[in-house]
Design a protein around this motif. Structure first.
Motif, PDB file in Angstrom:
ATOM      1  N   LEU A  42      53.488  14.540  30.117  1.00  0.00           N
ATOM      2  CA  LEU A  42      52.278  15.234  30.552  1.00  0.00           C
ATOM      3  C   LEU A  42      52.479  16.746  30.451  1.00  0.00           C
ATOM      4  O   LEU A  42      51.607  17.465  29.932  1.00  0.00           O
ATOM      5  CB  LEU A  42      51.939  14.826  31.983  1.00  0.00           C
ATOM      6  N   LEU A  43      53.614  17.242  30.932  1.00  0.00           N
ATOM      7  CA  LEU A  43      53.884  18.673  30.817  1.00  0.00           C
ATOM      8  C   LEU A  43      53.918  19.108  29.358  1.00  0.00           C
ATOM      9  O   LEU A  43      53.404  20.176  28.999  1.00  0.00           O
ATOM     10  CB  LEU A  43      55.222  19.013  31.481  1.00  0.00           C
ATOM     11  N   ARG A  44      54.516  18.296  28.512  1.00  0.00           N
ATOM     12  CA  ARG A  44      54.607  18.649  27.096  1.00  0.00           C
ATOM     13  C   ARG A  44      53.223  18.677  26.432  1.00  0.00           C
ATOM     14  O   ARG A  44      52.981  19.492  25.535  1.00  0.00           O
ATOM     15  CB  ARG A  44      55.535  17.664  26.373  1.00  0.00           C
ATOM     16  N   ALA A  45      52.328  17.824  26.880  1.00  0.00           N
ATOM     17  CA  ALA A  45      50.967  17.860  26.349  1.00  0.00           C
ATOM     18  C   ALA A  45      50.271  19.158  26.757  1.00  0.00           C
ATOM     19  O   ALA A  45      49.597  19.801  25.934  1.00  0.00           O
ATOM     20  CB  ALA A  45      50.177  16.655  26.850  1.00  0.00           C
ATOM     21  N   VAL A  46      50.428  19.557  28.003  1.00  0.00           N
ATOM     22  CA  VAL A  46      49.803  20.795  28.474  1.00  0.00           C
ATOM     23  C   VAL A  46      50.384  21.999  27.734  1.00  0.00           C
ATOM     24  O   VAL A  46      49.679  22.968  27.448  1.00  0.00           O
ATOM     25  CB  VAL A  46      49.982  20.944  29.999  1.00  0.00           C
ATOM     26  N   ALA A  47      51.674  21.918  27.384  1.00  0.00           N
ATOM     27  CA  ALA A  47      52.326  23.001  26.647  1.00  0.00           C
ATOM     28  C   ALA A  47      52.066  22.943  25.147  1.00  0.00           C
ATOM     29  O   ALA A  47      52.593  23.767  24.404  1.00  0.00           O
ATOM     30  CB  ALA A  47      53.834  22.969  26.907  1.00  0.00           C
ATOM     31  N   ASP A  48      51.274  21.995  24.694  1.00  0.00           N
ATOM     32  CA  ASP A  48      50.964  21.813  23.270  1.00  0.00           C
ATOM     33  C   ASP A  48      52.217  21.486  22.461  1.00  0.00           C
ATOM     34  O   ASP A  48      52.404  21.965  21.351  1.00  0.00           O
ATOM     35  CB  ASP A  48      50.271  23.051  22.688  1.00  0.00           C
ATOM     36  N   GLN A  63      42.931  25.326  24.364  1.00  0.00           N
ATOM     37  CA  GLN A  63      44.256  25.223  23.754  1.00  0.00           C
ATOM     38  C   GLN A  63      44.180  25.258  22.234  1.00  0.00           C
ATOM     39  O   GLN A  63      44.951  25.960  21.573  1.00  0.00           O
ATOM     40  CB  GLN A  63      44.922  23.921  24.221  1.00  0.00           C
ATOM     41  N   GLN A  64      43.232  24.537  21.664  1.00  0.00           N
ATOM     42  CA  GLN A  64      43.166  24.430  20.205  1.00  0.00           C
ATOM     43  C   GLN A  64      42.678  25.707  19.529  1.00  0.00           C
ATOM     44  O   GLN A  64      42.734  25.828  18.303  1.00  0.00           O
ATOM     45  CB  GLN A  64      42.283  23.248  19.774  1.00  0.00           C
ATOM     46  N   GLN A  65      42.218  26.675  20.317  1.00  0.00           N
ATOM     47  CA  GLN A  65      41.768  27.939  19.750  1.00  0.00           C
ATOM     48  C   GLN A  65      42.913  28.907  19.478  1.00  0.00           C
ATOM     49  O   GLN A  65      42.705  29.946  18.845  1.00  0.00           O
ATOM     50  CB  GLN A  65      40.744  28.609  20.681  1.00  0.00           C
ATOM     51  N   LEU A  66      44.105  28.570  19.964  1.00  0.00           N
ATOM     52  CA  LEU A  66      45.258  29.450  19.786  1.00  0.00           C
ATOM     53  C   LEU A  66      46.353  28.738  19.006  1.00  0.00           C
ATOM     54  O   LEU A  66      46.562  27.538  19.183  1.00  0.00           O
ATOM     55  CB  LEU A  66      45.831  29.867  21.146  1.00  0.00           C
ATOM     56  N   PRO A  67      47.101  29.452  18.144  1.00  0.00           N
ATOM     57  CA  PRO A  67      48.294  28.865  17.537  1.00  0.00           C
ATOM     58  C   PRO A  67      49.265  28.407  18.626  1.00  0.00           C
ATOM     59  O   PRO A  67      49.327  29.015  19.708  1.00  0.00           O
ATOM     60  CB  PRO A  67      48.889  30.024  16.723  1.00  0.00           C
ATOM     61  N   ALA A  68      49.998  27.342  18.348  1.00  0.00           N
ATOM     62  CA  ALA A  68      50.865  26.738  19.369  1.00  0.00           C
ATOM     63  C   ALA A  68      51.851  27.736  19.958  1.00  0.00           C
ATOM     64  O   ALA A  68      52.109  27.725  21.165  1.00  0.00           O
ATOM     65  CB  ALA A  68      51.606  25.548  18.779  1.00  0.00           C
ATOM     66  N   ARG A  76      54.123  28.351  30.054  1.00  0.00           N
ATOM     67  CA  ARG A  76      55.578  28.312  29.932  1.00  0.00           C
ATOM     68  C   ARG A  76      56.139  27.024  30.525  1.00  0.00           C
ATOM     69  O   ARG A  76      56.040  26.763  31.713  1.00  0.00           O
ATOM     70  CB  ARG A  76      56.162  29.525  30.667  1.00  0.00           C
ATOM     71  N   LEU A  77      56.747  26.208  29.685  1.00  0.00           N
ATOM     72  CA  LEU A  77      57.413  24.980  30.118  1.00  0.00           C
ATOM     73  C   LEU A  77      58.890  25.257  30.367  1.00  0.00           C
ATOM     74  O   LEU A  77      59.587  25.792  29.496  1.00  0.00           O
ATOM     75  CB  LEU A  77      57.265  23.893  29.048  1.00  0.00           C
ATOM     76  N   VAL A  78      59.354  24.886  31.554  1.00  0.00           N
ATOM     77  CA  VAL A  78      60.780  24.943  31.881  1.00  0.00           C
ATOM     78  C   VAL A  78      61.273  23.502  31.926  1.00  0.00           C
ATOM     79  O   VAL A  78      61.039  22.783  32.908  1.00  0.00           O
ATOM     80  CB  VAL A  78      61.037  25.641  33.222  1.00  0.00           C
ATOM     81  N   PRO A  79      61.925  23.022  30.858  1.00  0.00           N
ATOM     82  CA  PRO A  79      62.340  21.613  30.816  1.00  0.00           C
ATOM     83  C   PRO A  79      63.502  21.342  31.763  1.00  0.00           C
ATOM     84  O   PRO A  79      64.146  22.262  32.275  1.00  0.00           O
ATOM     85  CB  PRO A  79      62.759  21.424  29.357  1.00  0.00           C
ATOM     86  N   LEU A 140      52.789  28.066  34.702  1.00  0.00           N
ATOM     87  CA  LEU A 140      54.178  27.624  34.770  1.00  0.00           C
ATOM     88  C   LEU A 140      54.228  26.104  34.897  1.00  0.00           C
ATOM     89  O   LEU A 140      53.578  25.514  35.774  1.00  0.00           O
ATOM     90  CB  LEU A 140      54.871  28.275  35.970  1.00  0.00           C
ATOM     91  N   LEU A 141      55.007  25.471  34.020  1.00  0.00           N
ATOM     92  CA  LEU A 141      55.219  24.021  34.023  1.00  0.00           C
ATOM     93  C   LEU A 141      56.689  23.764  34.320  1.00  0.00           C
ATOM     94  O   LEU A 141      57.557  24.142  33.531  1.00  0.00           O
ATOM     95  CB  LEU A 141      54.833  23.413  32.669  1.00  0.00           C
ATOM     96  N   LEU A 142      56.980  23.115  35.424  1.00  0.00           N
ATOM     97  CA  LEU A 142      58.357  22.912  35.882  1.00  0.00           C
ATOM     98  C   LEU A 142      58.705  21.425  35.866  1.00  0.00           C
ATOM     99  O   LEU A 142      58.031  20.623  36.511  1.00  0.00           O
ATOM    100  CB  LEU A 142      58.525  23.446  37.306  1.00  0.00           C
ATOM    101  N   ASP A 143      59.761  21.080  35.149  1.00  0.00           N
ATOM    102  CA  ASP A 143      60.206  19.685  35.068  1.00  0.00           C
ATOM    103  C   ASP A 143      61.476  19.520  35.893  1.00  0.00           C
ATOM    104  O   ASP A 143      62.581  19.777  35.431  1.00  0.00           O
ATOM    105  CB  ASP A 143      60.445  19.289  33.610  1.00  0.00           C
ATOM    106  N   GLU A 144      61.308  19.139  37.158  1.00  0.00           N
ATOM    107  CA  GLU A 144      62.413  18.917  38.100  1.00  0.00           C
ATOM    108  C   GLU A 144      63.394  20.090  38.073  1.00  0.00           C
ATOM    109  O   GLU A 144      64.571  19.924  37.717  1.00  0.00           O
ATOM    110  CB  GLU A 144      63.110  17.591  37.805  1.00  0.00           C
TER     111      GLU A 144
END
Length: 205
Positions: A42-48, A63-68, A76-79, A140-144
């Motif tokens: 889910l986080l990865r989808a939000v981060a494109d 989201q689709q209006q901007l380059p990835a 920002r995804l923090v894996p 901010l997207l935080l994965d554990e």
């Protein structure tokens, strides 16, 4: 970057049925669920970073209006495990980074000059988090983010994050498995159950 509201509209992938969710500036939405239920995806989808259906918006910016790469500068995804591509920790930070946050997370000032090979898993996690926060962002997207940390260090990380989130006005999606942590940090709580995102309102996870 100015504060925004994160909107997820009928977002879905192969693991999660369509759902709607909005997170206002400075608010934290915690997501829990069984292993393999789709939290990280889910986080990865939000981060494109993964295909999905539905829409993700920052205010009215789709989201689709901007380059990835431009989208991921803002979102920002923090894996759970950050990647390291150079031998020295400092090479992964902007040239102007001044060591902000090291002391707050229980790290010495010289950690910026350490070799990556000498880092423990907990040190990698904290330094990976600081690296992500050292570049301007809007969501901010935080994965554990505390998965490899002892209770004292977990409290340090939570305190630093809560302060920064409030100060900067970031909407946050925070994947967590610790019910006590979720109780401490979350404004909204959701679980993934049988491919559905279900709001938790009774204090139980």
């Amino acid at each position: 970057m100015p504060p925004v509201t994160l909107h997820l509209k009928q977002l879905s992938n192969e693991l999660i049925q369509p759902f709607d969710l909005s997170i206002e500036p400075g608010r934290i939405c915690c997501i829990s669920g069984a292993s393999g239920s789709g939290k990280s995806r889910l986080l990865r989808a939000v981060a494109d970073l993964e295909p999905h259906s539905g829409d993700v918006l920052l205010d009215d910016q789709e989201q689709q209006q901007l380059p990835a790469d431009q989208w991921r500068q803002r979102v920002r995804l923090v894996p759970a495990e950050s990647q390291w591509w150079s031998e020295r920790v400092g090479d992964h930070f902007p040239a102007e980074y001044n060591g902000e946050g090291l002391e707050a997370l229980g790290l010495p000032a010289e950690a910026h000059g350490w070799d990556v090979m000498r880092l423990s898993s907990g040190e990698k996690q904290r330094l990976g988090l600081l690296r992500a926060l050292s570049i301007p962002l809007q969501v901010l997207l935080l994965d554990e983010p505390c998965a490899n940390l002892d209770p004292e260090t977990t409290q340090r990380v939570e305190a630093m994050l809560l302060e920064r989130i409030q100060a900067e006005g970031w909407p946050v999606l925070w994947v967590a498995h610790d019910a006590a942590q979720i109780q401490r940090v979350a404004d909204y709580r959701f679980q993934i159950r049988h491919k559905r995102l279900v709001e938790v309102t009774d204090g139980r996870d």
